[in-house]
Design an enzyme around this catalytic site. Structure first.
Site, PDB file in Angstrom:
ATOM      1  N   LYS A  33       0.859  -1.183   0.000  1.00 11.11           N
ATOM      2  CA  LYS A  33       0.000   0.000   0.000  1.00 11.11           C
ATOM      3  C   LYS A  33       0.896   1.235   0.000  1.00 11.11           C
ATOM      4  O   LYS A  33       1.611   1.502   0.962  1.00 11.11           O
ATOM      5  CB  LYS A  33      -0.908   0.012   1.232  1.00 11.11           C
ATOM      6  N   ARG A  52     -10.288  10.171   1.177  1.00  3.99           N
ATOM      7  CA  ARG A  52     -10.146  10.824   2.483  1.00  3.99           C
ATOM      8  C   ARG A  52     -11.286  11.794   2.733  1.00  3.99           C
ATOM      9  O   ARG A  52     -11.695  11.997   3.881  1.00  3.99           O
ATOM     10  CB  ARG A  52      -8.774  11.504   2.568  1.00  3.99           C
ATOM     11  N   LYS A  65      -2.168  -1.631  -3.778  1.00  3.49           N
ATOM     12  CA  LYS A  65      -3.008  -0.431  -3.782  1.00  3.49           C
ATOM     13  C   LYS A  65      -2.113   0.801  -3.881  1.00  3.49           C
ATOM     14  O   LYS A  65      -1.152   0.905  -3.123  1.00  3.49           O
ATOM     15  CB  LYS A  65      -3.833  -0.377  -2.493  1.00  3.49           C
TER      16      LYS A  65
END
Length: 327
Positions: free
Chosen positions: A194, A204, A247
């Site tokens: 990640k 976010r 990711k």
């Protein structure tokens, strides 16, 4: 006469092209990220992610019915609590928003497979993914809290947990905690590679998880690094991960390919919020054809080696597969 090989022979009709495709995709491999918020009668569109919403538990049928009707029967749950504190206590509260959502889905949509994001950033008042010691995240203390979160999710009925925090040793610690509590058959999908990425911006906003100070570069990965990603994956595999994840997806196809080549475990890729938002914005501006770009970018992720695709376009991709546009 020298024999002329003609690769174009296998491209002469749509039927033939589909028969010889190297990359196959299926609805069974799709996971839809789902944002659940505390409260009642809440259905809020996320401004930076057109077509994506935050749902209170009582409004979940509006998206769950669409998913099931499309043949997408796997979700990745993220929670947005009403109250936050330094230790993210709502993350492991048995009456927390994710725990209630799990029970609701299990009761009303028993065919749906529930994966839960295990992290603290949505729940902490400081927005970081763990317990702070000064202005730094205390790795080992955070592991205890992550285990509590995972156990609370599984006790509520989650089928799989997916820790996204990027703390060292979290997979081994969580595996031990789950096993000792009797949940030996609950798999862990590790956010293994990640990266600290600007592509997370819309997420976010969606999850209200931006850090109040600093950034997450001390625990998420530097996007310059390739070998470090392979080491992170190897560590998670050794600690007991059942599925490993890369990711974001599109800017990290090289990492997906290397992970898939090196490991026999299923590889998941998360096509993140920024990727979705860019396609939406470019399409709205008339610069691209959304449908074709969605299909091509999804296939590129599978072609790179992903077995599982986590995507906000899951419903659309399922329809495109039904229509024979990809697959």
């Amino acid at each position: 006469m020298d024999l002329l090989y003609r690769p174009r022979r296998l491209r002469t009709s749509d039927t033939l092209r589909k028969m010889v495709r190297e990359t196959r995709v299926s609805k069974e491999s799709l996971i839809y990220p789902l944002f659940v918020v505390d409260g009642k009668e809440i259905l809020e569109e996320i401004p930076s992610m057109e077509g994506q919403y935050r749902y209170s538990v009582d409004r979940l049928p509006q998206i769950m019915d669409r998913l099931v009707n499309a043949g997408v029967e796997k979700v990745l749950l993220f929670g947005i609590p009403a109250h936050k504190d330094p230790c993210g206590s709502q993350a492991y509260d048995e009456e927390g928003v994710v725990q209630r959502a799990i029970r609701f889905i299990r009761e009303h949509y028993p065919m749906v497979y529930i994966v839960t994001d295990v992290c603290m950033c949505e729940y902490t008042s400081h927005g970081h993914c763990g317990i702070l010691e000064g202005e730094s995240v205390d790795n080992d203390k955070t592991l205890e809290y992550l285990n509590m979160i995972a156990l609370s999710h599984v006790k509520a009925g989650a089928h799989m947990v997916a820790p996204s925090d990027m703390m060292d040793g979290r997979i081994g610690s969580m595996r031990q905690a789950l096993d000792e509590a009797g949940f030996v058959n609950v798999p862990i999908m590790a956010y293994s590679a990640k990266y600290s990425s600007a592509f997370y911006g819309p997420f976010r906003e969606a999850a209200g998880s931006a850090p109040a100070f600093g950034d997450r570069k001390s625990y998420q990965m530097d996007y310059h690094n390739r070998k470090e990603a392979l080491k992170e994956v190897e560590l998670d595999v050794a600690e007991g991960a059942d599925i490993v994840m890369v990711k974001p997806a599109l800017s990290y196809l090289d990492i997906i390919r290397e992970v898939a080549d090196r490991h026999d475990l299923p590889v998941a890729a998360y096509s993140v919020s920024g990727e979705y938002a860019m396609i939406k914005a470019a399409s709205k501006a008339g610069f691209i054809e959304e449908e074709k770009i969605v299909c091509e970018s999804a296939v590129s992720i599978y072609r790179a080696g992903a077995d599982i695709l986590i995507t906000y376009y899951a419903i659309e991709l399922a329809r495109f597969m039904d229509e024979g546009k990809i697959g």
